[in-house]
Design an enzyme around this catalytic site. Structure first.
Site, mmCIF file in Angstrom:
data_model
loop_
_atom_site.group_PDB
_atom_site.id
_atom_site.type_symbol
_atom_site.label_atom_id
_atom_site.label_comp_id
_atom_site.label_asym_id
_atom_site.label_seq_id
_atom_site.Cartn_x
_atom_site.Cartn_y
_atom_site.Cartn_z
ATOM 1 N N HIS A 45 -16.520 7.976 4.399
ATOM 2 C CA HIS A 45 -17.287 9.030 4.092
ATOM 3 C C HIS A 45 -18.860 8.827 4.131
ATOM 4 C CE1 HIS A 45 -14.132 11.505 2.582
ATOM 5 N NE2 HIS A 45 -13.658 10.630 1.761
ATOM 6 N N GLU A 146 -4.035 7.381 -3.615
ATOM 7 C CA GLU A 146 -4.906 8.466 -3.879
ATOM 8 C C GLU A 146 -4.603 9.798 -4.210
ATOM 9 O OE1 GLU A 146 -8.396 8.279 -1.579
ATOM 10 O OE2 GLU A 146 -7.492 7.516 0.084
ATOM 11 N N ASP A 172 -9.768 11.340 -5.389
ATOM 12 C CA ASP A 172 -8.906 12.155 -4.955
ATOM 13 C C ASP A 172 -7.657 12.021 -5.701
ATOM 14 O OD1 ASP A 172 -9.810 13.302 -2.192
ATOM 15 O OD2 ASP A 172 -10.116 11.205 -1.657
#
Length: 259
Positions: A45, A146, A172
């Site tokens: 990310h 996650e 998540d």
């Protein structure tokens, strides 16, 4: 050579780290020299490309602490490239079950323990040829838990030979549990998920890791986590900028008021 995080975890140590989203070797160097045990370059990310990530690892090396990389996906090509660049731990997102955990280990380990290709150009320049002989013992393999599917398979994932830690992604994981993305401490399903991951890890002699904050770090340590991030560079910069600006404006307004 830097002591492996795996050895520190086996001694029961809690290791604290910083998380890099900003594509900058200077930012990575500043954080690395802040006294953290590890600094992570987030290629999932974060905003960095491969070449910038390499320079960030080199900057972290200057502080003689452990560089970790979260790869964009559980794919052998990028895993191998980041290890060859000098990463001493690989965090892989969205590991859903036994087979994916096995593939991650294979990508991180030289034969006979895995299928990593031999070509340690940059990391060999840092550590010398002794790197190859010790790499399987020193590199940390860290699948992320996650999703609900990963949570259901966590005992199998934890039992995969070569896995060193389980990393909880609270945003998540919360999303997958039907909660608002974030830390949901006090919500029974969130608390139970953290407890389940920690129990699976302990049963297999593994550490647990988590994306967190300085405020939550004491709680996470009590819960059993041994790899805890305490800040993200982009959030820390934004918070510091906002606090400094607010302080300056308040001081100026106070000065004008008393003039």
């Amino acid at each position: 050579m830097i002591e492996s995080l795996k050895l520190r975890w086996k001694r029961g140590e809690v290791t604290l780290g910083a998380w890099c989203m900003i594509p900058s070797s200077l930012t990575a160097e500043i954080l690395a020299k802040g006294g953290f045990d590890w600094v992570l370059v987030d290629m999932q990310h974060g905003c960095m490309d491969y070449q910038t990530a390499v320079e960030m690892i080199r900057a972290i090396d200057l502080a003689a602490i452990t560089p970790i990389v979260r790869v964009p996906w559980n794919e052998p090509g990028i895993v191998g490239r980041m290890l060859d660049a000098g990463a001493m731990g690989i965090v892989a997102p969205m590991i859903q079950g036994l087979d994916e955990a096995r593939r991650l280990v294979e990508a991180c380990r030289y034969p006979p323990s895995g299928r990593r290709s031999l070509g340690p150009v940059r990391v060999g320049a840092r550590d010398g040829m002794g790197y190859v002989a010790g790499a399987n013992d020193r590199v940390s393999v860290i699948p992320m838990i996650e999703t609900v599917d990963a949570l259901e398979a966590v005992d199998d994932i934890a039992a995969v030979p070569g896995v060193d830690a389980l990393f909880v992604g609270p945003f998540d994981l919360s999303f997958s549990l039907g909660l608002s993305p974030g830390d949901n401490d006090g919500k029974p399903e969130f608390d139970a998920a953290l407890a389940k991951v920690n129990a699976a890890a302990r049963a297999n002699g593994l550490a647990t890791a988590v994306l967190s904050t300085a405020k939550l770090a004491p709680l996470r340590a009590r819960q059993g986590f041994q790899m805890i991030s305490v800040l993200t560079d982009s959030q820390a910069l934004g918070a510091a900028a906002g606090a400094s600006l607010s302080s300056a404006r308040s001081a100026i307004a106070e000065g004008v008021h008393h003039a």
